[in-house]
Design a protein around this motif. Structure first.
Motif, PDB file in Angstrom:
ATOM      1  N   SER A  30       0.819  -1.221   0.000  1.00 31.80           N
ATOM      2  CA  SER A  30       0.000   0.000   0.000  1.00 31.80           C
ATOM      3  C   SER A  30       0.847   1.263   0.000  1.00 31.80           C
ATOM      4  N   GLN A  31       2.128   1.112   0.301  1.00 37.04           N
ATOM      5  CA  GLN A  31       3.037   2.245   0.444  1.00 37.04           C
ATOM      6  C   GLN A  31       2.590   3.180   1.566  1.00 37.04           C
ATOM      7  N   VAL A  32       2.027   2.567   2.604  1.00 36.30           N
ATOM      8  CA  VAL A  32       1.659   3.268   3.832  1.00 36.30           C
ATOM      9  C   VAL A  32       2.648   2.787   4.884  1.00 36.30           C
ATOM     10  N   SER A  33       3.143   3.682   5.717  1.00 33.65           N
ATOM     11  CA  SER A  33       4.158   3.280   6.697  1.00 33.65           C
ATOM     12  C   SER A  33       3.625   2.170   7.597  1.00 33.65           C
ATOM     13  N   GLN A  34       4.553   1.290   7.985  1.00 36.41           N
ATOM     14  CA  GLN A  34       4.145   0.175   8.836  1.00 36.41           C
ATOM     15  C   GLN A  34       3.613   0.672  10.178  1.00 36.41           C
ATOM     16  N   ALA A  35       4.126   1.783  10.668  1.00 36.00           N
ATOM     17  CA  ALA A  35       3.633   2.347  11.935  1.00 36.00           C
ATOM     18  C   ALA A  35       2.164   2.738  11.820  1.00 36.00           C
ATOM     19  N   ILE A  36       1.787   3.351  10.700  1.00 37.23           N
ATOM     20  CA  ILE A  36       0.384   3.749  10.506  1.00 37.23           C
ATOM     21  C   ILE A  36      -0.495   2.503  10.324  1.00 37.23           C
ATOM     22  N   VAL A  37       0.000   1.542   9.541  1.00 38.20           N
ATOM     23  CA  VAL A  37      -0.764   0.295   9.359  1.00 38.20           C
ATOM     24  C   VAL A  37      -0.986  -0.363  10.720  1.00 38.20           C
ATOM     25  N   ARG A  38       0.052  -0.413  11.560  1.00 36.52           N
ATOM     26  CA  ARG A  38      -0.050  -1.019  12.890  1.00 36.52           C
ATOM     27  C   ARG A  38      -1.096  -0.284  13.735  1.00 36.52           C
ATOM     28  N   GLU A  39      -1.040   1.045  13.728  1.00 34.20           N
ATOM     29  CA  GLU A  39      -2.001   1.834  14.512  1.00 34.20           C
ATOM     30  C   GLU A  39      -3.435   1.555  14.073  1.00 34.20           C
ATOM     31  N   ILE A  40      -3.643   1.494  12.761  1.00 36.16           N
ATOM     32  CA  ILE A  40      -5.003   1.264  12.248  1.00 36.16           C
ATOM     33  C   ILE A  40      -5.441  -0.168  12.553  1.00 36.16           C
ATOM     34  N   GLN A  41      -4.569  -1.147  12.279  1.00 33.10           N
ATOM     35  CA  GLN A  41      -4.931  -2.554  12.501  1.00 33.10           C
ATOM     36  C   GLN A  41      -5.198  -2.854  13.968  1.00 33.10           C
ATOM     37  N   ASN A  42      -4.390  -2.288  14.845  1.00 32.19           N
ATOM     38  CA  ASN A  42      -4.548  -2.564  16.279  1.00 32.19           C
ATOM     39  C   ASN A  42      -5.502  -1.604  16.965  1.00 32.19           C
ATOM     40  N   HIS A  43      -5.970  -0.608  16.208  1.00 32.37           N
ATOM     41  CA  HIS A  43      -6.896   0.388  16.717  1.00 32.37           C
ATOM     42  C   HIS A  43      -6.352   1.006  18.008  1.00 32.37           C
ATOM     43  N   THR A  44      -5.044   1.310  17.976  1.00 36.92           N
ATOM     44  CA  THR A  44      -4.401   1.869  19.168  1.00 36.92           C
ATOM     45  C   THR A  44      -4.485   3.390  19.224  1.00 36.92           C
ATOM     46  N   VAL A  45      -4.449   4.024  18.069  1.00 34.79           N
ATOM     47  CA  VAL A  45      -4.515   5.479  18.013  1.00 34.79           C
ATOM     48  C   VAL A  45      -5.661   5.842  17.086  1.00 34.79           C
ATOM     49  N   GLU A  46      -6.636   6.526  17.627  1.00 30.21           N
ATOM     50  CA  GLU A  46      -7.794   6.903  16.823  1.00 30.21           C
ATOM     51  C   GLU A  46      -7.646   8.356  16.410  1.00 30.21           C
ATOM     52  N   ARG A  47      -7.118   8.544  15.225  1.00 31.89           N
ATOM     53  CA  ARG A  47      -6.958   9.900  14.707  1.00 31.89           C
ATOM     54  C   ARG A  47      -7.390   9.931  13.258  1.00 31.89           C
ATOM     55  N   LYS A  48      -7.667  11.103  12.799  1.00 35.22           N
ATOM     56  CA  LYS A  48      -8.096  11.292  11.417  1.00 35.22           C
ATOM     57  C   LYS A  48      -6.971  10.871  10.477  1.00 35.22           C
ATOM     58  N   ARG A  49      -7.303  10.027   9.538  1.00 37.13           N
ATOM     59  CA  ARG A  49      -6.375   9.602   8.490  1.00 37.13           C
ATOM     60  C   ARG A  49      -6.893  10.160   7.179  1.00 37.13           C
ATOM     61  N   SER A  50      -6.006  10.383   6.251  1.00 38.91           N
ATOM     62  CA  SER A  50      -6.444  10.928   4.968  1.00 38.91           C
ATOM     63  C   SER A  50      -7.206   9.864   4.201  1.00 38.91           C
ATOM     64  N   ASP A  51      -8.125  10.323   3.376  1.00 41.17           N
ATOM     65  CA  ASP A  51      -8.869   9.406   2.517  1.00 41.17           C
ATOM     66  C   ASP A  51      -7.911   8.630   1.621  1.00 41.17           C
ATOM     67  N   ARG A  52      -6.802   9.266   1.241  1.00 38.44           N
ATOM     68  CA  ARG A  52      -5.823   8.603   0.373  1.00 38.44           C
ATOM     69  C   ARG A  52      -5.162   7.422   1.078  1.00 38.44           C
ATOM     70  N   THR A  53      -4.930   7.532   2.383  1.00 41.37           N
ATOM     71  CA  THR A  53      -4.350   6.413   3.146  1.00 41.37           C
ATOM     72  C   THR A  53      -5.302   5.227   3.127  1.00 41.37           C
ATOM     73  N   LEU A  54      -6.574   5.487   3.410  1.00 42.39           N
ATOM     74  CA  LEU A  54      -7.559   4.406   3.408  1.00 42.39           C
ATOM     75  C   LEU A  54      -7.728   3.816   2.006  1.00 42.39           C
ATOM     76  N   GLU A  55      -7.672   4.660   0.994  1.00 41.65           N
ATOM     77  CA  GLU A  55      -7.791   4.197  -0.381  1.00 41.65           C
ATOM     78  C   GLU A  55      -6.598   3.313  -0.759  1.00 41.65           C
ATOM     79  N   ALA A  56      -5.402   3.722  -0.360  1.00 43.96           N
ATOM     80  CA  ALA A  56      -4.206   2.929  -0.667  1.00 43.96           C
ATOM     81  C   ALA A  56      -4.282   1.556  -0.003  1.00 43.96           C
ATOM     82  N   LEU A  57      -4.750   1.514   1.236  1.00 41.71           N
ATOM     83  CA  LEU A  57      -4.898   0.233   1.939  1.00 41.71           C
ATOM     84  C   LEU A  57      -5.956  -0.632   1.264  1.00 41.71           C
ATOM     85  N   ALA A  58      -7.088  -0.022   0.906  1.00 43.83           N
ATOM     86  CA  ALA A  58      -8.169  -0.768   0.259  1.00 43.83           C
ATOM     87  C   ALA A  58      -7.697  -1.361  -1.067  1.00 43.83           C
ATOM     88  N   LEU A  59      -7.019  -0.568  -1.877  1.00 42.06           N
ATOM     89  CA  LEU A  59      -6.541  -1.056  -3.172  1.00 42.06           C
ATOM     90  C   LEU A  59      -5.535  -2.185  -3.001  1.00 42.06           C
TER      91      LEU A  59
END
Length: 128
Positions: A30-59
């Protein structure tokens, strides 16, 4: 409208598991940093992410580009190949939430009907 980051994490985790990937592989694809992927997957930090980050992960996960954004906002995710939706259209967004809830209620009613059918015999008498 509230955001459901736990649902996003669950969706990502289920798909990563289906694909047999590790977190590092999702980050690389996805070309998203592993730290951000970890935060999202583990739901450890709930902060606004860009739509592009979510789109990159989805694709990277083989989902519709707006799949995770729809999950985040409690909407029914579009199927791969469907055109992009205008996520800013308040009426469409609200209708999508209502459609999702109606679908959930319909499923619950089907389960209840099946349970009742299991308790009541064809002749109308209670079983067991």
């Amino acid at each position: 409208m509230s955001e459901d980051w736990a649902a996003v994490a669950k969706t990502i985790n289920e798909r990563v598991h289906e694909l047999g990937w590790k977190q590092r592989e999702l980050a690389e694809r996805s070309q998203v940093s592993q730290a951000i992927v970890r935060e999202i997957q583990n739901h450890t930090v709930e902060r606004k992410r860009s739509d592009r980050t979510l789109e990159a992960l989805a694709l990277a996960l083989g989902l519709h580009p707006q799949h995770l954004l729809a999950v985040l906002h409690g909407r029914i995710p579009p199927a791969p190949g469907q055109p992009r939706e205008d996520m800013e259209d308040a009426v469409s967004a609200r209708l999508a939430v209502i459609e999702l809830r109606l679908s959930q209620i319909t499923d619950q009613l089907a389960e209840l009907n099946a349970s009742i059918a299991g308790l009541v015999g064809r002749d109308g008498t209670r079983r067991g």
